[in-house]
Design a protein around this motif. Structure first.
Motif, PDB file in Angstrom:
ATOM      1  N   LEU A 105      31.503  31.002  17.669  1.00 39.51           N
ATOM      2  CA  LEU A 105      30.457  31.865  18.220  1.00 39.51           C
ATOM      3  C   LEU A 105      30.399  31.796  19.747  1.00 39.51           C
ATOM      4  N   SER A 106      30.763  30.669  20.312  1.00 41.69           N
ATOM      5  CA  SER A 106      30.766  30.512  21.763  1.00 41.69           C
ATOM      6  C   SER A 106      31.967  31.200  22.409  1.00 41.69           C
ATOM      7  N   LEU A 107      32.920  31.661  21.601  1.00 39.53           N
ATOM      8  CA  LEU A 107      34.179  32.273  22.054  1.00 39.53           C
ATOM      9  C   LEU A 107      35.044  31.300  22.848  1.00 39.53           C
ATOM     10  N   GLU A 108      34.819  30.005  22.661  1.00 41.64           N
ATOM     11  CA  GLU A 108      35.607  28.983  23.354  1.00 41.64           C
ATOM     12  C   GLU A 108      36.838  28.556  22.577  1.00 41.64           C
ATOM     13  N   GLY A 109      36.996  29.066  21.369  1.00 36.78           N
ATOM     14  CA  GLY A 109      38.144  28.664  20.573  1.00 36.78           C
ATOM     15  C   GLY A 109      38.212  29.428  19.271  1.00 36.78           C
ATOM     16  N   VAL A 110      39.158  29.011  18.434  1.00 31.73           N
ATOM     17  CA  VAL A 110      39.401  29.687  17.168  1.00 31.73           C
ATOM     18  C   VAL A 110      39.640  28.656  16.080  1.00 31.73           C
ATOM     19  N   VAL A 111      39.110  28.927  14.898  1.00 39.60           N
ATOM     20  CA  VAL A 111      39.368  28.098  13.726  1.00 39.60           C
ATOM     21  C   VAL A 111      40.491  28.778  12.958  1.00 39.60           C
ATOM     22  N   ILE A 112      41.568  28.054  12.700  1.00 39.97           N
ATOM     23  CA  ILE A 112      42.711  28.604  11.982  1.00 39.97           C
ATOM     24  C   ILE A 112      42.880  27.826  10.684  1.00 39.97           C
ATOM     25  N   THR A 113      42.870  28.545   9.577  1.00 42.11           N
ATOM     26  CA  THR A 113      43.121  27.955   8.271  1.00 42.11           C
ATOM     27  C   THR A 113      44.325  28.665   7.689  1.00 42.11           C
ATOM     28  N   ALA A 114      45.362  27.891   7.348  1.00 44.19           N
ATOM     29  CA  ALA A 114      46.586  28.501   6.838  1.00 44.19           C
ATOM     30  C   ALA A 114      47.476  27.435   6.210  1.00 44.19           C
ATOM     31  N   ILE A 115      48.499  27.893   5.525  1.00 37.48           N
ATOM     32  CA  ILE A 115      49.515  26.994   4.970  1.00 37.48           C
ATOM     33  C   ILE A 115      50.445  26.598   6.104  1.00 37.48           C
ATOM     34  N   ASP A 116      50.531  25.303   6.371  1.00 33.23           N
ATOM     35  CA  ASP A 116      51.324  24.779   7.481  1.00 33.23           C
ATOM     36  C   ASP A 116      52.741  24.490   7.017  1.00 33.23           C
ATOM     37  N   MET A 117      53.692  25.302   7.456  1.00 34.77           N
ATOM     38  CA  MET A 117      55.093  25.126   7.058  1.00 34.77           C
ATOM     39  C   MET A 117      55.759  23.966   7.792  1.00 34.77           C
ATOM     40  N   GLU A 118      55.167  23.539   8.878  1.00 32.51           N
ATOM     41  CA  GLU A 118      55.748  22.452   9.672  1.00 32.51           C
ATOM     42  C   GLU A 118      55.475  21.078   9.053  1.00 32.51           C
ATOM     43  N   HIS A 119      54.393  20.957   8.304  1.00 34.51           N
ATOM     44  CA  HIS A 119      53.979  19.668   7.752  1.00 34.51           C
ATOM     45  C   HIS A 119      53.829  19.725   6.239  1.00 34.51           C
ATOM     46  N   GLY A 120      54.870  20.133   5.546  1.00 29.79           N
ATOM     47  CA  GLY A 120      54.911  20.038   4.094  1.00 29.79           C
ATOM     48  C   GLY A 120      54.206  21.134   3.311  1.00 29.79           C
ATOM     49  N   ASN A 121      54.032  22.313   3.888  1.00 31.51           N
ATOM     50  CA  ASN A 121      53.420  23.451   3.192  1.00 31.51           C
ATOM     51  C   ASN A 121      52.055  23.139   2.585  1.00 31.51           C
ATOM     52  N   VAL A 122      51.239  22.396   3.301  1.00 28.57           N
ATOM     53  CA  VAL A 122      49.881  22.119   2.856  1.00 28.57           C
ATOM     54  C   VAL A 122      48.907  23.001   3.640  1.00 28.57           C
ATOM     55  N   GLU A 123      47.780  23.345   3.015  1.00 31.00           N
ATOM     56  CA  GLU A 123      46.789  24.141   3.725  1.00 31.00           C
ATOM     57  C   GLU A 123      45.991  23.244   4.654  1.00 31.00           C
ATOM     58  N   ARG A 124      45.932  23.640   5.917  1.00 29.82           N
ATOM     59  CA  ARG A 124      45.202  22.875   6.927  1.00 29.82           C
ATOM     60  C   ARG A 124      44.232  23.793   7.652  1.00 29.82           C
ATOM     61  N   SER A 125      43.225  23.184   8.220  1.00 32.19           N
ATOM     62  CA  SER A 125      42.257  23.912   9.026  1.00 32.19           C
ATOM     63  C   SER A 125      42.126  23.184  10.356  1.00 32.19           C
ATOM     64  N   ILE A 126      42.448  23.881  11.449  1.00 33.19           N
ATOM     65  CA  ILE A 126      42.380  23.275  12.779  1.00 33.19           C
ATOM     66  C   ILE A 126      41.478  24.128  13.664  1.00 33.19           C
ATOM     67  N   ILE A 127      40.980  23.515  14.723  1.00 33.50           N
ATOM     68  CA  ILE A 127      40.200  24.231  15.721  1.00 33.50           C
ATOM     69  C   ILE A 127      40.954  24.126  17.040  1.00 33.50           C
ATOM     70  N   ALA A 128      41.327  25.283  17.590  1.00 36.13           N
ATOM     71  CA  ALA A 128      42.049  25.328  18.861  1.00 36.13           C
ATOM     72  C   ALA A 128      41.084  25.832  19.933  1.00 36.13           C
ATOM     73  N   TYR A 129      40.837  25.005  20.945  1.00 31.76           N
ATOM     74  CA  TYR A 129      39.920  25.354  22.030  1.00 31.76           C
ATOM     75  C   TYR A 129      40.715  25.957  23.178  1.00 31.76           C
ATOM     76  N   TYR A 130      40.301  27.155  23.614  1.00 30.66           N
ATOM     77  CA  TYR A 130      40.998  27.858  24.686  1.00 30.66           C
ATOM     78  C   TYR A 130      40.826  27.139  26.021  1.00 30.66           C
ATOM     79  N   SER A 131      41.828  27.293  26.882  1.00 29.21           N
ATOM     80  CA  SER A 131      41.699  26.847  28.266  1.00 29.21           C
ATOM     81  C   SER A 131      40.729  27.789  28.961  1.00 29.21           C
ATOM     82  N   TYR A 132      39.994  27.284  29.884  1.00 24.91           N
ATOM     83  CA  TYR A 132      39.044  28.114  30.611  1.00 24.91           C
ATOM     84  C   TYR A 132      39.708  28.620  31.880  1.00 24.91           C
TER      85      TYR A 132
END
Length: 115
Positions: A82-109
């Motif tokens: 809501l603050s527009l400072e980042g994004v929550v990404i939930t997806a199947i991670d092909m880099e780490h064993g095809n498991v579903e992960r949820s990460i929060i990526a905070y944008y640079s200001y």
């Protein structure tokens, strides 16, 4: 005429291929301050200084000189904070064993200074 104007508008169906492509294009090139992941109820920082990159049909989150998450755009589910400072990404991670992960990526200001 209606079909052409519909093509110009963005899709509102979050499960559609078009919506996910638009979202991946929107996130492409975003600089990141840090990336976190909630593990067993504790939010841990898993990367610093990176970016989100779209390459062909994949979305890659890169930070701390390593790939944090790599997923196909079709598996992507994301929303901005809501603050527009980042994004929550939930997806199947092909880099780490095809498991579903949820990460929060905070944008640079980035602020443009006025003269």
């Amino acid at each position: 005429m209606l079909k052409k104007s519909k093509h110009w508008t963005k899709s509102k169906n979050i499960n559609s291929k078009r919506y996910k492509n638009d979202l991946a294009n929107y996130l492409n090139g975003r600089g990141l301050k840090c990336v976190t992941e909630r593990i067993e109820g504790i939010e841990e920082v898993i990367g610093h200084k990176g970016s989100i990159i779209r390459k062909d049909d994949e979305l890659i989150v890169y930070a701390s000189q390593e790939i944090i998450m790599r997923t196909k755009v079709e598996y992507l589910s994301a929303w901005e904070l809501l603050s527009l400072e980042g994004v929550v990404i939930t997806a199947i991670d092909m880099e780490h064993g095809n498991v579903e992960r949820s990460i929060i990526a905070y944008y640079s200001y980035w602020r443009e200074l006025e003269d």
